[in-house]
Design a protein around this motif. Structure first.
Motif, PDB file in Angstrom:
ATOM      1  N   GLU A  36       0.814  -1.220   0.000  1.00  0.00           N
ATOM      2  CA  GLU A  36       0.000   0.000   0.000  1.00  0.00           C
ATOM      3  C   GLU A  36       0.846   1.269   0.000  1.00  0.00           C
ATOM      4  O   GLU A  36       0.327   2.363  -0.208  1.00  0.00           O
ATOM      5  N   VAL A  37       2.139   1.136   0.264  1.00  0.00           N
ATOM      6  CA  VAL A  37       3.025   2.297   0.300  1.00  0.00           C
ATOM      7  C   VAL A  37       3.293   2.742  -1.142  1.00  0.00           C
ATOM      8  O   VAL A  37       3.674   1.924  -1.977  1.00  0.00           O
ATOM      9  N   PRO A  38       3.103   4.034  -1.452  1.00  0.00           N
ATOM     10  CA  PRO A  38       3.417   4.512  -2.804  1.00  0.00           C
ATOM     11  C   PRO A  38       4.873   4.206  -3.161  1.00  0.00           C
ATOM     12  O   PRO A  38       5.758   4.237  -2.293  1.00  0.00           O
ATOM     13  N   ASP A  39       5.116   3.900  -4.437  1.00  0.00           N
ATOM     14  CA  ASP A  39       6.449   3.486  -4.876  1.00  0.00           C
ATOM     15  C   ASP A  39       7.548   4.449  -4.444  1.00  0.00           C
ATOM     16  O   ASP A  39       8.605   4.018  -3.967  1.00  0.00           O
ATOM     17  N   ASP A  40       7.332   5.752  -4.607  1.00  0.00           N
ATOM     18  CA  ASP A  40       8.390   6.702  -4.250  1.00  0.00           C
ATOM     19  C   ASP A  40       8.709   6.635  -2.763  1.00  0.00           C
ATOM     20  O   ASP A  40       9.876   6.746  -2.356  1.00  0.00           O
TER      21      ASP A  40
END
Length: 159
Positions: free
Chosen positions: A62-66
């Motif tokens: 769920e963590v955004p890629d960046d």
């Protein structure tokens, strides 16, 4: 110039029963809008740090890629600081873990391990295999202020 990290808590409810959403007594080494690094202060394991999502995120996916890449740069910087310690207290191995079974909030464990620690080679959460090495723990404790400062500087220098 780079833009500031995007907070992970955007569009996420605050979890009233989450220990990591409402921390108490943490020793924060460095933080930004998305992540914080703390020394875990686990008895018997002075070289134990956590990288914790500032907002409530249950699963790593769920963590955004960046922000996932940013967290991995933080984990790597902490590991490098641990491995730069003087030989007498330097870990023989650094364990990395992201479990979340007890506290379902994304956080990484970065744990410096020595062969003489009470649980080695088993995980620190396993049953102790020998008494705690008091002289080593005292020497590691004496190195913590400098280590914390080194970790804070390494994290602050990251883009």
């Amino acid at each position: 110039p780079t833009s500031p990290p995007r907070p992970l808590c955007v569009n996420r409810p605050v979890m009233t029963d989450c220990l990591l959403c409402h921390p108490q007594g943490e020793l924060v080494i460095h933080e930004d809008a998305a992540w914080r690094c703390i020394r875990a202060m686990e008895p018997g394991f002075p070289l134990f740090y956590r990288v914790i999502a500032q907002g409530h995120v249950r699963e790593w996916s769920e963590v955004p890629d960046d922000q996932a890449w940013r967290a991995m740069r933080w984990v790597r910087a902490i590991e490098q600081a641990l491995l730069a310690l003087p030989e007498a207290v330097r870990p023989h191995k650094v364990n990395l873990a992201q479990l979340g079974n007890v506290v379902p909030h994304v956080h990484w464990h970065v744990i410096g391990r020595r062969e003489e620690d009470s649980h080695f080679p088993a995980p620190i959460w396993a049953v102790a295999q020998r008494p705690e090495p008091q002289a080593l723990l005292a020497a590691q404790a004496a190195a913590l202020a400098a280590l914390d400062a080194d970790i804070a500087a390494r994290l602050a220098a990251l883009p």
